[in-house]
Design a protein around this motif. Structure first.
Motif, PDB file in Angstrom:
ATOM      1  N   THR A  31       1.077  -0.916   0.624  1.00 25.10           N
ATOM      2  CA  THR A  31      -0.396  -0.344   0.312  1.00 25.10           C
ATOM      3  C   THR A  31       0.854   1.508  -0.363  1.00 25.10           C
ATOM      4  O   THR A  31       0.267   2.523  -0.329  1.00 25.10           O
ATOM      5  CB  THR A  31      -0.659   0.079   1.270  1.00 25.10           C
ATOM      6  OG1 THR A  31       0.060  -0.086   2.481  1.00 25.10           O
ATOM      7  CG2 THR A  31      -1.641  -1.369   0.512  1.00 25.10           C
ATOM      8  N   GLN A  35       0.350   4.221  -2.118  1.00 19.37           N
ATOM      9  CA  GLN A  35      -0.145   5.390  -2.291  1.00 19.37           C
ATOM     10  C   GLN A  35       1.379   6.599  -2.651  1.00 19.37           C
ATOM     11  O   GLN A  35       0.913   7.480  -2.713  1.00 19.37           O
ATOM     12  CB  GLN A  35       0.088   5.361  -0.735  1.00 19.37           C
ATOM     13  CG  GLN A  35      -0.032   7.278  -0.429  1.00 19.37           C
ATOM     14  CD  GLN A  35      -0.929   7.348   1.426  1.00 19.37           C
ATOM     15  OE1 GLN A  35      -0.730   5.969   1.832  1.00 19.37           O
ATOM     16  NE2 GLN A  35      -0.859   8.204   1.812  1.00 19.37           N
ATOM     17  N   LEU A  52      -6.560   4.563   3.825  1.00 17.17           N
ATOM     18  CA  LEU A  52      -6.676   3.252   2.997  1.00 17.17           C
ATOM     19  C   LEU A  52      -7.979   2.226   3.347  1.00 17.17           C
ATOM     20  O   LEU A  52      -7.677   1.449   4.476  1.00 17.17           O
ATOM     21  CB  LEU A  52      -5.712   2.443   1.791  1.00 17.17           C
ATOM     22  CG  LEU A  52      -4.651   3.644   1.462  1.00 17.17           C
ATOM     23  CD1 LEU A  52      -3.422   3.118   1.243  1.00 17.17           C
ATOM     24  CD2 LEU A  52      -5.255   3.956  -0.036  1.00 17.17           C
ATOM     25  N   VAL A  54      -8.420  -2.433   1.550  1.00 15.37           N
ATOM     26  CA  VAL A  54      -7.834  -3.178   1.022  1.00 15.37           C
ATOM     27  C   VAL A  54      -9.186  -4.449   0.773  1.00 15.37           C
ATOM     28  O   VAL A  54      -9.103  -5.145   2.006  1.00 15.37           O
ATOM     29  CB  VAL A  54      -6.377  -3.492   0.813  1.00 15.37           C
ATOM     30  CG1 VAL A  54      -6.124  -4.758   0.754  1.00 15.37           C
ATOM     31  CG2 VAL A  54      -5.474  -2.626   0.637  1.00 15.37           C
ATOM     32  N   LEU A  66      -0.390  -6.482  -0.770  1.00 11.29           N
ATOM     33  CA  LEU A  66      -0.878  -6.371  -2.041  1.00 11.29           C
ATOM     34  C   LEU A  66      -0.686  -7.194  -3.218  1.00 11.29           C
ATOM     35  O   LEU A  66       0.226  -7.894  -3.744  1.00 11.29           O
ATOM     36  CB  LEU A  66      -0.934  -4.814  -3.491  1.00 11.29           C
ATOM     37  CG  LEU A  66      -0.951  -3.926  -2.401  1.00 11.29           C
ATOM     38  CD1 LEU A  66      -1.296  -2.155  -3.252  1.00 11.29           C
ATOM     39  CD2 LEU A  66      -2.678  -3.662  -1.322  1.00 11.29           C
ATOM     40  N   ILE A  72      -9.032  -1.675  -3.652  1.00  9.89           N
ATOM     41  CA  ILE A  72      -8.405  -0.289  -3.002  1.00  9.89           C
ATOM     42  C   ILE A  72      -9.772   0.507  -3.131  1.00  9.89           C
ATOM     43  O   ILE A  72      -9.667   0.600  -3.591  1.00  9.89           O
ATOM     44  CB  ILE A  72      -6.928   0.010  -3.156  1.00  9.89           C
ATOM     45  CG1 ILE A  72      -5.873  -1.316  -3.402  1.00  9.89           C
ATOM     46  CG2 ILE A  72      -6.467   1.053  -2.200  1.00  9.89           C
ATOM     47  CD1 ILE A  72      -5.731  -2.350  -3.922  1.00  9.89           C
TER      48      ILE A  72
END
Length: 81
Positions: A31, A35, A52, A54, A66, A72
């Motif tokens: 993540t 980002q 965030l 997921v 991920l 997301i």
């Protein structure tokens, strides 16, 4: 066959800052990587506070792994009770 992409959903002010509601992008390792990529692509996101999630689970750090096919969501702060 599972997609090799990530599905990104933008809500509220994050949608306004990015100019889109949904985006597909190549899978990234974490993540934090995602980002960083989003902030480079959409500089106005730097002015937004967002969380965030997921696969509908809020994640608390930028090292969350991920996988291809993950969804997301960029969630702005919400007010109310």
């Amino acid at each position: 066959m599972k997609t090799q992409k990530l599905k990104i959903l933008f809500f509220g002010m994050t949608a306004e800052a990015s100019g889109c509601r949904e985006l597909q992008t190549d899978c990234l390792p974490t993540t934090g990587d995602l980002q960083k990529t989003l902030l480079e692509k959409f500089p106005l996101l730097k002015t937004q506070n967002f969380t965030l999630a997921v696969n509908e689970q809020v994640v608390n750090h930028g090292l969350h792994p991920l996988e291809a096919g993950d969804e997301i969501a960029l969630l702005p702060p919400f007010s109310g009770g």
